[in-house]
Enzyme design. Structure first.
Site, PDB file in Angstrom:
ATOM      1  N   GLU A  85      -9.807   2.778  -5.480  1.00 22.74           N
ATOM      2  CA  GLU A  85      -9.566   4.171  -5.126  1.00 22.74           C
ATOM      3  C   GLU A  85      -8.477   4.840  -5.963  1.00 22.74           C
ATOM      4  O   GLU A  85      -7.631   5.557  -5.432  1.00 22.74           O
ATOM      5  CB  GLU A  85      -9.236   4.268  -3.624  1.00 22.74           C
ATOM      6  CG  GLU A  85     -10.391   3.761  -2.775  1.00 22.74           C
ATOM      7  CD  GLU A  85     -10.145   3.837  -1.278  1.00 22.74           C
ATOM      8  OE1 GLU A  85     -11.037   4.279  -0.565  1.00 22.74           O
ATOM      9  OE2 GLU A  85      -9.038   3.441  -0.831  1.00 22.74           O
ATOM     10  N   ASP A 138       0.860  -1.192   0.000  1.00 17.89           N
ATOM     11  CA  ASP A 138       0.000   0.000   0.000  1.00 17.89           C
ATOM     12  C   ASP A 138       0.889   1.233   0.000  1.00 17.89           C
ATOM     13  O   ASP A 138       2.119   1.122  -0.097  1.00 17.89           O
ATOM     14  CB  ASP A 138      -0.973  -0.014   1.200  1.00 17.89           C
ATOM     15  CG  ASP A 138      -2.312   0.612   0.834  1.00 17.89           C
ATOM     16  OD1 ASP A 138      -2.315   1.810   0.511  1.00 17.89           O
ATOM     17  OD2 ASP A 138      -3.336  -0.091   0.845  1.00 17.89           O
ATOM     18  N   HIS A 165      -2.715   3.220  -4.264  1.00 20.16           N
ATOM     19  CA  HIS A 165      -2.181   2.592  -3.053  1.00 20.16           C
ATOM     20  C   HIS A 165      -0.790   2.005  -3.318  1.00 20.16           C
ATOM     21  O   HIS A 165      -0.469   0.906  -2.866  1.00 20.16           O
ATOM     22  CB  HIS A 165      -3.150   1.509  -2.543  1.00 20.16           C
ATOM     23  CG  HIS A 165      -4.442   2.087  -2.028  1.00 20.16           C
ATOM     24  ND1 HIS A 165      -4.538   2.725  -0.812  1.00 20.16           N
ATOM     25  CD2 HIS A 165      -5.684   2.147  -2.577  1.00 20.16           C
ATOM     26  CE1 HIS A 165      -5.793   3.147  -0.624  1.00 20.16           C
ATOM     27  NE2 HIS A 165      -6.503   2.815  -1.682  1.00 20.16           N
TER      28      HIS A 165
HETATM   29  C1  ACM Z   1     -11.115  -0.692  -0.046  1.00 19.32           C
HETATM   30  O1  ACM Z   1     -11.680  -0.608   1.044  1.00 19.32           O
HETATM   31  N1  ACM Z   1     -10.502   0.377  -0.560  1.00 19.32           N
HETATM   32  C2  ACM Z   1     -11.115  -1.921  -0.803  1.00 19.32           C
END
Ligand code: ACM
Length: 443
Positions: free
Chosen positions: A260, A124, A197
Site C-alpha cells: 500500500e 506501522d 505504513h
Molecule cells: C495488507 O493487508 N496491506 C497486507
C-alpha cells in the site's frame, strides 16, 4: 481409532526413528498397555504430543492437572503429517500493542493448532513496537499515540478517542518470544514495514520521510500519505534497523512489508539486498510485484493476487484469511470490519498448488485487546489450521460437528474467548460506550 477402552499405564515413550514419515510427521500407536510414537523429527514428536493431548480430552488443555491416575485413551494408530511447510498466522501488534504475555499465549494457541509460523507485524503508521537500542526515538516516540479511532468515522472528522495507547518489546522480550516459540516449533517471522505504513518511524525521525516534515504517530486507520524517502540516509537507517532485526530473529525469512505505498522502490530493493547479504530471505506483500528488479529470493505474501510466477509464495488472501473481518452481518457483531468471513468460508479455502503454505492474518485496527483478538481469531483459526494441515476434500457440516463437540471444549479449557458459533455472547458485542462512538469499517 477404536473404542475408549485403553488406559495410559506408564509415561509416554517418544521413540525417534527415521522411518518413512514426511517432515514434521509422526506415527502414534496406542494399545491397551502402551503408547508408542515414531517421529520424523523433533517437530513430529511435538505434534504427536499435541494429538495425545487432544485424545485425553478437554481437561488436558488446562494449565494444571485436575485428575490423578491413568487417563483413558482410545486405542488405535494415527499416522499424520502436514500438508504445507508454512502454516502461519500474522498478529498485528502495531495497530494495537499486545502485551508480551498475550503474545506468548498466542504462540501456545498456534502450537496447539499445529501452526508453525508467527508473522509478527511490528511496525506501522500507528506504532513502532521493536526496540532498536541505537535508535531510541523509534520506541520513545514511535511506540505511543494520542488516541485511536474506534471504528472508522464515515466523514473522517473525529480525530480519535482521546485515550493514549502504546507499548513496545525490548530486545530481551523479543529474544524470549523467539525462544518460547522455538520450543513449540513456531518460527517468529518479524515484519518491519517499508516504505509505507511507516509514520511512527517518521514521527520519531522526520528526516526519514519524503519531505522531512514533522509528523505524529497516526491515530487513524487507512493509508497514510506520509511515507519513507529513497534517500541514501534513509536506506542506511533501515540497514541498521534490519541488521538489528536479523540479530534478534533467527528466522530464515524476514518481512519488509512493501504494501500500500507507491515509491520507495530503491529503499525496498536495497533492503532486500541487505537481507540477502546477511543470509536471509526477504519477504514482502504482493504490491511489490510492481517492481521489476525484485530479487528472485523474495518470498511474496499474496493478499490480493492469486498467482505469481518467479517467486515463492505464501497465500494470505484477504477474501478468506483476514480474521479481523466481521463474522456475520448481525448488528450485534463488534465493530464490523470488511465483508463477512465465516468459519465455513475459512474452512472452504483451498491454497493454490505450489505455494509454500498459507497464512491467516489478525490485523488489529479494531481489536484493542487480547480478548478481542480471541474473538476474531477463534474458532476461524482452527478451521484454517485444518486447511493447512490436512488434504482436501472437506465436509463443513462434519467439521462443524467436530468443532462443537470436541474442539470448542478444548478452547474453553484453554480460556480462549472465541466467538460462539451462534453469534457473540452479549459481553462480546460492543455497546455504545459514552464518548466512544462505534463506527462500521467496511473498507
Ligand atoms: C495488507 O493487508 N496491506 C497486507
Amino acid at each position: 481409532m477404536t473404542g475408549f477402552d485403553g488406559l495410559l499405564p506408564r509415561p509416554v515413550r517418544l521413540a525417534r526413528t527415521d522411518a518413512v514419515l514426511p517432515p514434521e510427521g509422526y506415527r502414534l500407536m496406542i494399545t491397551p498397555d502402551s503408547v508408542h510414537v515414531d517421529a520424523a523429527d523433533d517437530a513430529g514428536a511435538f505434534y504427536a504430543e499435541q494429538t495425545l493431548r487432544q485424545l485425553r480430552g478437554p481437561d488436558a488443555f488446562r494449565a494444571a492437572a485436575l485428575h490423578s491416575g491413568p487417563t483413558p485413551l482410545p486405542c488405535g494408530v494415527v499416522e499424520d503429517y502436514p500438508r504445507f511447510a508454512w502454516r502461519g498466522c500474522l498478529l498485528d501488534v502495531a495497530r494495537h500493542f499486545m502485551p508480551k504475555a498475550a503474545v506468548l499465549r498466542f504462540i501456545d494457541l498456534l502450537a496447539v493448532h499445529k501452526l508453525n509460523v508467527l508473522h509478527l507485524h511490528l511496525t506501522d503508521d500507528q506504532g513502532w513496537r521493536l526496540e532498536v537500542p541505537e535508535l531510541p526515538l523509534l520506541t520513545s516516540v514511535g511506540a505511543w499515540r494520542a488516541g485511536s479511532w474506534v471504528g472508522r468515522p464515515p466523514d473522517g472528522t473525529v480525530e480519535h478517542d482521546g485515550r493514549p495507547h502504546g507499548g513496545y518489546y525490548t530486545t530481551t522480550d523479543l529474544r524470549e518470544i523467539v525462544a518460547y516459540a522455538a520450543a513449540r516449533h513456531v518460527t517468529v517471522v518479524p515484519e518491519v514495514d517499508i516504505p509505507g505504513h511507516s509514520r511512527a518511524a517518521i514521527a520519531a525521525y522526520p528526516a526519514l520521510g519524503v519531505d522531512g516534515a514533522p509528523s505524529s504517530v497516526w491515530t487513524r486507520w487507512g493509508i497514510s500519505e506520509t511515507v519513507l524517502s529513497d534517500a541514501e540516509s534513509t536506506i542506511e537507517f533501515y540497514r541498521r534497523v534490519f541488521s538489528h532485526v536479523v540479530d534478534v530473529f533467527p528466522a530464515k525469512v524476514i518481512c519488509l512489508g512493501g504494501d500500500e505505498a507507491s515509491g520507495g522502490r530503491r529503499l525496498v530493493t536495497e533492503i532486500a539486498a541487505h537481507l540477502i547479504r546477511l543470509g536471509r530471505r526477504p519477504m514482502g506483500w504482493d504490491d511489490l510485484l510492481a517492481i521489476d528488479d525484485l530479487p528472485p529470493e523474495m518470498i511474496i505474501g499474496c493478499w490480493r493476487s492469486a498467482a505469481v510466477s518467479g517467486h515463492d509464495v505464501i497465500a494470505c488472501p484477504e477474501r478468506y484469511l483476514y480474521l479481523d473481518h466481521r463474522q456475520s452481518d448481525h448488528p450485534d457483531e463488534p465493530i464490523p470490519v470488511g465483508y463477512v468471513t465465516t468459519v465455513a468460508d475459512v474452512y472452504g479455502y483451498e491454497p493454490p498448488p505450489g505455494a509454500l503454505g498459507a497464512q491467516a492474518a489478525v490485523w488489529t485496527e479494531h481489536l484493542d485487546s487480547p480478548r478481542s483478538v480471541d474473538y476474531a481469531a477463534f474458532p476461524r483459526l482452527a478451521a484454517f489450521a485444518e486447511v493447512v494441515w490436512s488434504p482436501a476434500p472437506r465436509d463443513y457440516p462434519e467439521f462443524e460437528t467436530r468443532l462443537a463437540v470436541h474442539h470448542l471444549p478444548r478452547l474453553d479449557a484453554l480460556g480462549v474467548e472465541y466467538r460462539p458459533l451462534t453469534g457473540p455472547h452479549p459481553w462480546q458485542t460492543r455497546p455504545g460506550v459514552p464518548g466512544r462512538p462505534r463506527y462500521r469499517d467496511s473498507s
